[in-house]
Enzyme design. Structure first.
Site, PDB file in Angstrom:
ATOM      1  CG  HIS A 109      -3.891  -1.600  -1.604  1.00  0.00           C
ATOM      2  ND1 HIS A 109      -5.010  -2.370  -1.861  1.00  0.00           N
ATOM      3  CD2 HIS A 109      -4.238  -0.770  -0.593  1.00  0.00           C
ATOM      4  CE1 HIS A 109      -5.986  -2.020  -1.038  1.00  0.00           C
ATOM      5  NE2 HIS A 109      -5.546  -1.039  -0.253  1.00  0.00           N
TER       6      HIS A 109
ATOM      7  CG  MET B 256     -11.152   3.419   2.332  1.00  0.00           C
ATOM      8  SD  MET B 256      -9.558   3.477   3.138  1.00  0.00           S
ATOM      9  CE  MET B 256      -8.509   3.493   1.699  1.00  0.00           C
TER      10      MET B 256
ATOM     11  CB  SER C  40      -0.891   0.011   1.233  1.00  0.00           C
ATOM     12  OG  SER C  40      -1.392   1.319   1.427  1.00  0.00           O
TER      13      SER C  40
ATOM     14  CG  ASP D 246      -5.977  -2.764   3.271  1.00  0.00           C
ATOM     15  OD1 ASP D 246      -4.896  -2.499   3.822  1.00  0.00           O
ATOM     16  OD2 ASP D 246      -6.628  -1.942   2.591  1.00  0.00           O
TER      17      ASP D 246
ATOM     18  CG  MET E 291     -11.376  -2.526   5.302  1.00  0.00           C
ATOM     19  SD  MET E 291      -9.833  -2.203   4.417  1.00  0.00           S
ATOM     20  CE  MET E 291      -8.833  -1.400   5.677  1.00  0.00           C
TER      21      MET E 291
ATOM     22  CG  HIS F 294      -9.219   0.253  -0.337  1.00  0.00           C
ATOM     23  ND1 HIS F 294      -8.595   0.106   0.882  1.00  0.00           N
ATOM     24  CD2 HIS F 294     -10.555   0.237  -0.073  1.00  0.00           C
ATOM     25  CE1 HIS F 294      -9.505   0.008   1.829  1.00  0.00           C
ATOM     26  NE2 HIS F 294     -10.697   0.098   1.280  1.00  0.00           N
TER      27      HIS F 294
ATOM     28  CG  MET G   3      -8.399   7.429   2.478  1.00  0.00           C
ATOM     29  SD  MET G   3      -7.432   7.621   3.980  1.00  0.00           S
ATOM     30  CE  MET G   3      -6.480   6.107   3.947  1.00  0.00           C
TER      31      MET G   3
ATOM     32  CG  ASP H 279      -5.071   2.516   0.790  1.00  0.00           C
ATOM     33  OD1 ASP H 279      -6.012   1.722   0.816  1.00  0.00           O
ATOM     34  OD2 ASP H 279      -3.888   2.205   1.036  1.00  0.00           O
TER      35      ASP H 279
HETATM   36  C1  DX5 Z   1      -6.143   1.745   5.569  1.00  0.00           C
HETATM   37  C2  DX5 Z   1      -5.746   1.391   4.178  1.00  0.00           C
HETATM   38  C3  DX5 Z   1      -4.628   0.438   4.119  1.00  0.00           C
HETATM   39  C4  DX5 Z   1      -3.370   0.912   4.806  1.00  0.00           C
HETATM   40  C5  DX5 Z   1      -2.729  -0.290   5.421  1.00  0.00           C
HETATM   41  O1  DX5 Z   1      -7.281   2.512   5.564  1.00  0.00           O
HETATM   42  O2  DX5 Z   1      -6.826   0.815   3.470  1.00  0.00           O
HETATM   43  O3  DX5 Z   1      -4.366  -0.005   2.799  1.00  0.00           O
HETATM   44  O4  DX5 Z   1      -2.462   1.559   3.954  1.00  0.00           O
HETATM   45  O5  DX5 Z   1      -1.666   0.118   6.174  1.00  0.00           O
HETATM   46  P1  DX5 Z   1      -0.881  -0.840   7.175  1.00  0.00           P
HETATM   47  O6  DX5 Z   1      -0.390  -2.006   6.376  1.00  0.00           O
HETATM   48  O7  DX5 Z   1       0.210   0.034   7.684  1.00  0.00           O
HETATM   49  O8  DX5 Z   1      -1.874  -1.244   8.232  1.00  0.00           O
HETATM   50 ZN    ZN Z   2      -6.377  -0.158   1.496  1.00  0.00          ZN
END
Ligand code: DX5
Ligand code: ZN
Length: 216
Positions: free
Chosen positions: A33, A68, A8, A175, A137, A66, A37, A35
Site C-alpha cells: 500500500h 490523498m 503501508s 486503512d 479510512m 492511495h 499525499m 500513500d
Molecule cells: C494514512 C494512510 C495510511 C497509514 C496507516 O493517511 O492512508 O495508509 O499509513 O498507518 P497506520 O497503520 O500506522 O495507522
Molecule cells: Zn493509505
C-alpha cells in the site's frame, strides 16, 4: 480464505527502503500500500512517482496506490505507468467520480474509491457496481500511527450489507490504526483487506505480524 494484507510503506524506514522491500517480498504480504499525499487534500506530504517507479522495479507484489491528493484524475497516466494494480481516489476529491473511475479502468487498473471517516457509505449506492474496491479510512488521512476511529467497524458492516444487497464483488479495504485487535473486529464486520503501517513496521518481527494479520 485468508485476509488480504497490504502493509503501508509510510511507516517504513525511508533510509533503508531496499531492505524494507526485501522484507515485504519475503513476507506473506499480499499487496503493498503506497500513500501519496499533496499537502493540500491532507496536511502532509509523503512521496511521489519517482519513488513509486523505483519500488515497482524491486517487487512483483501488486501495488495498491492511495492518492490523498486533490484532482487525482490528473495523474491516472502516471499511476498506470508506475504499474499500479489498484488506484484509490478519494470520494471527497472528485467532482466527477464516475468519469475518473472509467478513466482508471480504461488504463488497465482496478478502480477503488476511498471514504474519509465523516463520509457515509450510502454515497456509494450508485457507483458501487463500477468499483473493484472501497477503501474506508479508519483515521483521518495524512499520518500513520493514529488512533483507530471506532465507528469504522459499524461502517464496514453497513458497506458489507450494501454489497450483499447489490450482489457486487467489491472488496472492502480498511486503512488506519489497524492492529490485531481492531483488525479482528473489522474482519468480523466484513472487511476483506487490511492496510497496516505502524503495526507492521514497528513490530520486532514484521513478517510474523503480517502472517498473523492474514490469519484473522
Ligand atoms: C494514512 C494512510 C495510511 C497509514 C496507516 O493517511 O492512508 O495508509 O499509513 O498507518 P497506520 O497503520 O500506522 O495507522
Ligand atoms: Zn493509505
Amino acid at each position: 480464505m485468508s485476509i488480504i494484507v497490504a502493509p503501508s510503506l509510510l511507516a517504513a524506514d525511508f533510509l533503508n527502503l531496499e531492505s524494507e522491500m526485501k522484507m515485504l517480498n519475503r513476507s506473506e504480504a499480499d499487496w503493498i500500500h503506497l500513500d501519496i499525499m499533496d499537502g493540500v487534500f491532507v496536511p502532509n506530504i509523503s512521496f511521489g512517482f519517482p519513488v513509486v517507479n523505483r519500488l515497482r522495479e524491486v517487487t512483483l507484489k501488486p501495488l495498491d496506490v492511495h492518492l490523498m491528493i486533490v484532482r487525482p484524475e490528473k495523474f491516472v497516466d502516471e499511476v498506470a505507468a508506475a504499474g499500479a494494480t489498484f488506484m484509490n481516489v478519494h470520494y471527497e476529491a472528485c467532482t466527477h467520480l464516475h468519469r475518473v473511475v472509467q478513466e482508471i479502468r480504461k488504463r488497465g487498473m482496478k478502480p477503488a474509491v476511498t471514504l474519509n471517516p465523516h463520509t457515509p457509505v450510502q454515497v456509494l449506492e450508485d457507483i458501487l457496481p463500477d468499483l473493484d474496491m472501497v477503501l474506508l479510512m479508519s483515521v483521518n488521512p495524512g499520518f500513520g500511527g493514529q488512533q483507530f476511529i471506532e465507528h469504522s467497524v459499524r461502517k464496514t458492516a453497513a458497506l458489507r450489507e450494501m454489497i450483499l444487497r447489490q450482489q457486487t464483488s467489491t472488496l472492502i479495504e480498511v486503512d488506519g490504526g489497524v492492529n490485531q485487535e481492531t483488525g479482528r473486529r473489522l474482519v468480523d464486520a466484513g472487511a476483506d483487506v487490511l492496510v497496516a503501517g505502524s503495526f507492521v513496521f514497528s513490530s520486532e518481527r514484521p513478517e510474523e505480524t503480517i502472517h498473523r494479520l492474514r490469519m484473522l
